[in-house]
Scaffold this motif. Structure first.
Motif, short mmCIF file in Angstrom:
data_model
loop_
_atom_site.label_atom_id
_atom_site.label_comp_id
_atom_site.label_asym_id
_atom_site.label_seq_id
_atom_site.Cartn_x
_atom_site.Cartn_y
_atom_site.Cartn_z
N SER A 198 43.02 30.88 15.85
CA SER A 198 43.41 32.28 15.79
C SER A 198 44.18 32.72 17.04
CB SER A 198 42.18 33.18 15.63
OG SER A 198 41.53 32.89 14.42
N TRP A 199 43.86 32.10 18.17
CA TRP A 199 44.59 32.44 19.40
C TRP A 199 46.08 32.19 19.26
CZ3 TRP A 199 40.58 29.71 23.09
CH2 TRP A 199 39.54 30.60 23.36
N GLU A 200 46.42 31.22 18.41
CA GLU A 200 47.83 30.89 18.21
C GLU A 200 48.60 32.03 17.55
OE1 GLU A 200 49.32 27.73 19.05
OE2 GLU A 200 47.44 27.69 20.19
N ASP A 201 47.88 32.95 16.91
CA ASP A 201 48.54 34.03 16.17
C ASP A 201 48.82 35.26 17.01
OD1 ASP A 201 48.49 32.43 13.97
OD2 ASP A 201 46.73 33.36 13.06
N SER A 202 48.55 35.19 18.30
CA SER A 202 48.85 36.33 19.15
C SER A 202 49.42 35.78 20.46
CB SER A 202 47.57 37.13 19.41
OG SER A 202 47.55 37.63 20.72
N ALA A 203 50.59 36.29 20.83
CA ALA A 203 51.23 35.80 22.05
C ALA A 203 50.33 36.06 23.26
CB ALA A 203 52.59 36.48 22.23
N ALA A 204 49.68 37.21 23.28
CA ALA A 204 48.83 37.55 24.42
C ALA A 204 47.66 36.59 24.54
CB ALA A 204 48.35 38.99 24.31
N SER A 205 46.99 36.28 23.41
CA SER A 205 45.85 35.36 23.46
C SER A 205 46.31 33.96 23.81
CB SER A 205 45.13 35.26 22.12
OG SER A 205 44.92 36.51 21.58
N LYS A 206 47.47 33.60 23.30
CA LYS A 206 48.00 32.27 23.57
C LYS A 206 48.23 32.09 25.07
CE LYS A 206 51.34 29.04 21.93
NZ LYS A 206 50.32 27.98 21.91
N ILE A 207 48.84 33.10 25.68
CA ILE A 207 49.10 33.03 27.12
C ILE A 207 47.78 33.07 27.90
CG2 ILE A 207 50.12 34.27 29.08
CD1 ILE A 207 52.43 35.07 27.22
N ALA A 208 46.87 33.95 27.50
CA ALA A 208 45.60 34.08 28.23
C ALA A 208 44.82 32.76 28.21
CB ALA A 208 44.77 35.22 27.65
N GLY B 79 53.46 30.82 8.82
CA GLY B 79 53.26 30.30 10.17
C GLY B 79 52.00 30.79 10.85
N TYR B 80 51.33 31.79 10.28
CA TYR B 80 50.08 32.26 10.89
C TYR B 80 48.93 31.36 10.44
CZ TYR B 80 51.65 36.54 13.14
OH TYR B 80 52.24 37.44 13.99
N ASN B 81 48.05 31.01 11.36
CA ASN B 81 46.86 30.22 11.01
C ASN B 81 45.82 31.11 10.34
OD1 ASN B 81 47.84 27.86 12.27
ND2 ASN B 81 47.20 28.66 14.26
#
Lengths: 431, 425
Positions: free
Chosen positions: B365-375, A33-35
Motif C-alpha cells: 500500500s505504501w507504493e500507492d502514495s508518493a509521501a509514504s513511499k518516500i517516508a 498500477g495501484y496495488n
C-alpha cells in the motif's frame, strides 16, 4: 455485466456505473498500477436520521447516535468478529458514520473478490443480541469520552449546538452517553430494516479491477433477503429557523491557547444536486479568496500573532443543512472574531478582487486533481456526492463556469452577521 | 517490482533519489537535511524550516509565496522537522500537479523544484542574519506550538511516555524543542545554525512522479548542486535499552478519559531483526486482529482504542490506550498478559498468517502514495538497509513463529505512563 462508462478525459479517469435490478447502484473507478483496492458499501443513513416514517408505518423516533452504534454492531456476526475474516485475507476493514451516511469499507492488495463478498455479506446480515449491545455501550462510551477531551472536536460540536435550534445535526454523530444507553437491539433492527435497503445504498470500488466482474459479483451477492422497493422512508426534520440559537458558546478545557470557530448557517433549500454543487463551489471559492493563505487578511492576522497556519475556512454542504466555518487557535479569540467580521463587512462594500477569485479557482482546480491520487479520498468524495445527486466529475466544470458575480452574491447572502455564531474553547486556569 | 530509487550523488555530496512512476496525478520533491539531535541544537533546528518558509529570493513574503503556490494550481509546500533515530531531520517538500491534468503547457515540476531550492538555499536575509521580523514571529508561533502539545491527549500521552522512557537520552526531547530556549534565539545565531546545516548535514532530495529520471537529476543539480558543502556529519543512533525495573509515571489532568501508555525497548540487533520486530508489533497491537484490540476492546470492552506502534530506527514500541481511570489495573493486566503470551510462545498459526498478510498489504500500500513511499525509503536509509519491494516481501514471508517468539525475549517493558483525572490514585 457491463456498465455505463462515464469518463473525464482531461483527468484520464473514468467511472463504470451499473444499477442492479434490485435498485442498488454500483460504481467502479479503475486505478491502473495501484496495488491497493478499496471498496465501500455505503448507506444513505446517518446520525441526523433519527426521526422517520417507514412506508406504511407510524413515526418512529430513536436515540441520538444510533446510526453509529449500528455501524459498530454490524461488525459483530453470529460466529464472531468480522475483522478476522478480512485479516485472514490480508485485508483491513473499517467503517465510519457521518451526519448523513454510514460507510463500510475494506482495503486490500490481495484476494479482492473474496473480500468484496465478505463486505457485501456482513452488511446484509445483522445479528444483534442484548448482551452484545450492552457491551458495545461501554466501548462507545469510551469513544465519546475520548472526543470529550479533544478540543478541536469540542469547538466544532459546540458550534453546531449554537447554530441549530432543533435540527438533529446539533448532536454529535456518536450521540451522548445518555442517548446511547437507551439503545436496544429492537431499535437497531428497526433502523436496519428501514434504511439498509438496496435503493438506499451504493457499492463503490476504486482500484485496478475488472469492472464487469465487480458488477457480476455484487449482483450475485446482494439479495438483501428479498427486501427491496416498498416505497421510500420519509425522513422527518423539524422546521429549523434561519437565525441561530445562541450567538456564543464558551467552554473551558485543558488547552494551551484558546480555540475559535465562527459558523455561518446557510439556508437549506438547494433544489437539486446540480444547484447544491454550484452553491458549494461558489462558497469554497469565496472562502478561499477571503481567508486563504494568499489573502491580505491572512498575512495581517498571522503577522499580528492572532493565527497560526492551521487557521482556515471550510464549507459543509448537505441537502438537509449547510454551514461555513472559519477559525483556528488564537491567543485573542474575541479580537480575531471582530477582525474576521470586519473583513467580511468591508469586502461586502468593496467587492472581491478579480485576481483573488481567479487564484482561488486555480487552487481548487489543483486540489480536485490531487484528490485522484488517493483511493480513500476518491471514495469518500464520490460517495458523498453521489448520495446528494451530484456527478463528482462535474466539479471541474462547475468551477470553470463560476463567475465573480456568483461569488459576490454568495458573500452577500451567506456570510450574514445575523446567522452567525461563535464557539470558543478557553484554557482552564490552574491545571 | 524490485526497483528502488535511483541514486545520484552530486559533486557537493547531495544525494538525489529519483523514482519514476506514471500512476500519480502529481509530482513530489522532498528535501531532507539531517542535523544531530542534541539538547543544544534542538529548538533552533526546529525553528529553521519555519523561518525558511516565510520568504526567499523573489518571493519575500508569505503572501507572495502563497500566491505563487496558488498560481501553480495549489502546489503544496511543507516544511517541518521530525526525529529519525538520533537525527533531527528538517524536511522541506513540494507537491505539484502534473500539468497535463490542468491543461497547462508550462513545466510546473521544473518551476516547483526551482522554487523549492530558493526556499532551502536563498532565504530572505538582512546583514548576514535571517530577517528579524520573521524570526520574531516564528519564535512566537513555535512557542505556541510547543505549548499546544498538551491539547490532544492521546498524542500528549504518547509524547510524555517517550519522554519518560528516554530521559537522559536525546530521543526523549520533543522534536519542537524547548520553550525556555526560544527567548535566547536571534536571527544571526539561527542563521549560523542554518548555514552549518547546509554545509555539513547529509542532504537527500527525493523525487517521485512522472518525471524522466535524468532530467529530474538535472533539475535538482541546477538548483541544489551549487551549494558549497564540506563533508557530512553523520549521526549514529544509540538504540533503546530498558532499565532493569519498569518505572511508573502518573500524571493528573482534568480529563474525561484516562490514557495508559507502555514503552517497551525492542532489541533490533541481528539480521532480519526489523522484520521480526514488525511481526511482534503486528501480533501485539498493530492491527485490528491483534491481541490488544481483540482482548482489550472486543473481549473486555475496556477501551475504544488499544494498539501498538513500533519505532524500528530507535528500537522501541509504545502501547497506547484510552480507558476509564478506574480500570487501570484491569487494563494493565490484560495488556501485559498479551505481551507475556507472545514471550511464552502463545502465538497461533493464524496470528502469524494474519500478520504476515497484513504486513505485506502494508508495504504494498505504501507504493500507492508518493509521501509514504518516500517516508519508508528515508527510514530504510536511516537503518542502512535499503531494499526493494520484492525483497521486503520475501523478508516478511521468511519470518517464522519461532523467530517471533525469540524476538519477544528481547522486548522489555521500560515505562508505564498513566494520564488520568484528579480522582483517587
Amino acid at each position: 455485466m457491463k456498465g455505463r462508462v462515464v469518463g473525464h478525459t482531461g483527468l484520464e479517469e473514468e467511472t463504470h456505473v451499473a444499477r442492479l435490478d434490485n435498485g442498488l447502484p454500483v460504481y467502479v473507478l479503475p486505478k491502473p498500477g495501484y496495488n491497493k483496492k478499496y471498496a465501500t458499501f455505503a448507506v444513505k443513513y446517518g446520525s441526523i436520521d433519527s426521526r422517520f416514517r417507514p412506508p406504511g408505518s407510524g413515526v418512529i423516533e430513536v436515540p441520538a447516535g444510533i446510526a453509529h452504534f449500528l455501524e459498530h454492531k454490524l461488525f459483530e456476526q453470529k460466529k464472531g468478529n468480522i475483522f478476522d475474516d478480512f485479516a485472514e485475507l490480508g485485508a483491513s476493514a473499517n467503517a465510519y458514520t457521518t451526519y448523513t451516511t454510514t460507510t463500510y469499507l475494506f482495503s486490500t492488495t490481495d484476494n479482492f473478490y473474496e473480500c468484496l463478498r465478505i463486505l457485501l455479506r456482513f452488511v446484509q446480515e445483522p445479528y444483534f443480541t442484548d448482551e452484545e449491545v450492552a457491551k458495545e455501550k461501554s466501548v462507545i462510551e469510551q469513544e465519546i469520552r475520548m472526543y470529550e477531551d479533544m478540543p478541536e472536536v469540542r469547538v466544532g460540536s459546540n458550534l453546531m449546538r449554537a447554530l441549530y435550534h432543533d435540527h438533529p445535526v446539533r448532536v454529535d454523530v456518536v450521540g451522548t452517553v445518555d442517548s446511547i444507553r437507551r439503545i436496544t437491539k429492537e431499535m437497531l433492527y428497526t433502523c436496519y430494516d428501514t434504511f439498509y435497503r438496496p435503493e438506499n445504498m451504493a457499492v463503490l470500488v476504486v482500484g485496478d479491477v475488472d469492472p464487469g466482474r465487480v458488477f457480476d459479483e455484487v449482483a450475485a451477492a446482494t439479495e438483501f433477503g428479498g427486501r427491496r422497493g416498498g416505497g421510500d422512508v420519509e425522513r422527518l426534520f423539524p422546521d429549523e429557523p434561519a437565525h441561530v440559537k445562541e450567538e456564543r458558546i464558551v467552554q473551558d478545557m485543558v488547552v494551551a491557547a484558546p480555540l475559535l470557530e465562527i459558523g455561518f448557517k446557510d439556508t437549506a433549500d438547494a433544489a437539486s444536486g446540480t444547484a447544491l454543487l454550484r452553491r458549494e463551489v461558489a462558497t469554497k471559492v469565496l472562502l478561499e479568496a477571503m481567508f486563504g493563505k494568499g489573502s491580505d487578511i491572512y498575512t495581517r492576522l498571522y503577522e499580528m500573532g492572532l493565527i497560526d497556519e492551521k487557521f482556515g475556512a471550510a464549507y459543509e454542504s448537505e441537502l438537509e443543512f449547510a454551514a461555513s466555518f472559519v477559525g483556528g487557535e488564537s491567543k485573542d479569540p474575541d479580537r480575531l472574531h471582530d477582525l474576521v467580521m470586519e473583513h467580511i463587512e468591508k469586502t461586502k462594500m468593496s467587492g472581491l478582487e478579480e485576481a483573488a477569485v481567479e487564484r482561488a479557482r486555480r487552487k481548487l482546480m489543483g486540489e480536485f486533481v490531487f484528490l485522484f491520487n488517493s483511493p480513500e479520498r476518491m471514495a469518500y468524495r464520490f460517495n458523498s456526492y453521489l448520495f446528494k445527486g451530484i456527478d463528482p466529475f462535474s466539479y471541474a466544470e462547475a468551477l470553470g463556469g463560476l463567475t465573480a458575480d456568483d461569488v459576490l452574491t454568495r458573500l452577500r447572502e451567506h456570510l450574514d452577521r445575523s446567522r452567525h455564531a461563535v464557539s470558543i474553547i478557553r484554557p482552564k486556569g490552574n491545571q | 517490482m524490485n526497483r528502488v530509487f535511483s541514486r545520484t550523488t552530486l559533486g557537493n555530496g547531495v544525494n538525489v533519489y529519483t523514482y519514476r512512476t506514471g500512476k500519480f496525478k502529481t509530482n513530489m520533491v522532498k528535501v531532507f537535511l539531517h542535523n544531530p539531535l542534541t539538547r543544544d541544537l534542538v529548538t533552533r533546528t526546529a525553528l529553521v524550516p519555519a523561518v525558511l518558509k516565510r520568504g526567499c529570493l523573489g518571493f519575500e513574503t508569505s503572501r507572495e509565496i502563497s500566491r505563487h503556490l496558488d498560481g501553480l494550481y495549489g502546489a503544496r509546500l511543507d516544511a517541518g522537522v521530525f526525529k529519525l533515530g538520533d537525527s533531527h531531520v528538517i524536511q522541506v517538500g513540494i507537491e505539484v500537479v502534473n500539468p497535463r491534468f490542468v491543461r497547462e503547457s508550462e513545466d510546473l515540476t521544473e518551476r516547483a523544484i526551482e522554487f523549492l531550492s530558493r526556499i532551502v538555499f536563498q532565504p530572505v536575509t538582512e546583514g548576514g542574519a535571517f530577517k528579524r521580523e520573521y524570526v520574531a514571529q516564528e519564535k512566537d508561533v513555535l512557542s505556541r506550538e510547543i505549548a499546544a502539545v498538551i491539547n490532544e491527549k492521546s498524542r500528549y500521552a504518547l509524547i510524555r511516555c517517550v519522554q519518560e522512557m528516554f530521559r537522559g537520552d536525546p530521543f526523549g526531547m520533543h522534536e519542537l524543542g524547548f520553550s525556555d530556549d526560544i527567548p535566547l534565539i536571534d536571527g544571526a545565531g539561527l542563521f549560523q545554525v542554518y548555514e552549518r546545516t547546509i554545509e555539513e548535514s547529509p542532504i537527500e532530495v527525493c523525487v517521485v512522479g512522472d518525471v524522466d529520471e535524468d532530467s529530474a537529476v538535472r533539475m535538482v543539480e541546477q538548483s541544489f548542486g551549487t551549494a558549497p558543502r564540506r563533508g557530512s556529519r553523520v549521526r549514529q543512533t544509540v538504540r533503546a535499552h530498558a532499565t532493569p525495573e519498569p518505572r511508573l509515571v502518573v500524571e493528573h489532568q482534568d480529563v474525561s478519559q484516562a490514557k495508559l501508555c507502555l514503552g517497551f525497548a525492542v532489541d533490533m540487533s541481528g539480521p532480519d531483526a526489523l522484520y521480526r520486530a514488525m511481526f511482534y508489533d503486528g501480533i501485539l497491537g498493530g492491527f485490528v486482529h491483534s491481541k490488544l484490540f481483540t482482548n482489550v476492546r472486543e473481549k473486555a470492552g475496556l477501551a475504544y482504542y488499544a494498539s501498538s506502534l513500533l519505532n524500528p530506527v530507535k528500537g522501541f514500541l509504545v502501547v497506547t490506550s484510552g480507558i476509564d481511570a478506574s480500570k487501570y489495573e484491569e487494563a494493565l493486566g490484560i495488556i501485559m498478559r498479551q505481551a507475556e503470551d507472545i514471550k511464552d510462545g502463545n502465538v497461533s498459526e493464524s496470528e502469524m498468517d494474519f500478520t504476515r498478510k497484513a504486513l505485506v498489504n502494508r508495504v504494498l500500500s505504501w507504493e500507492d502514495s508518493a509521501a509514504s513511499k518516500i517516508a519508508s525509503f528515508v527510514e530504510m536509509l536511516a537503518m542502512g538497509c535499503v531494499q526493494g519491494l520484492e525483497e521486503r516481501i520475501r523478508a516478511i514471508e521468511r519470518v517464522s513463529r519461532d523467530e517471533v517468539i525469540e524476538a519477544a525475549q528481547g522486548v522489555k517493558l521500560d515505562t508505564i505512563y498513566f494520564l488520568r483525572d484528579h480522582g483517587d490514585a
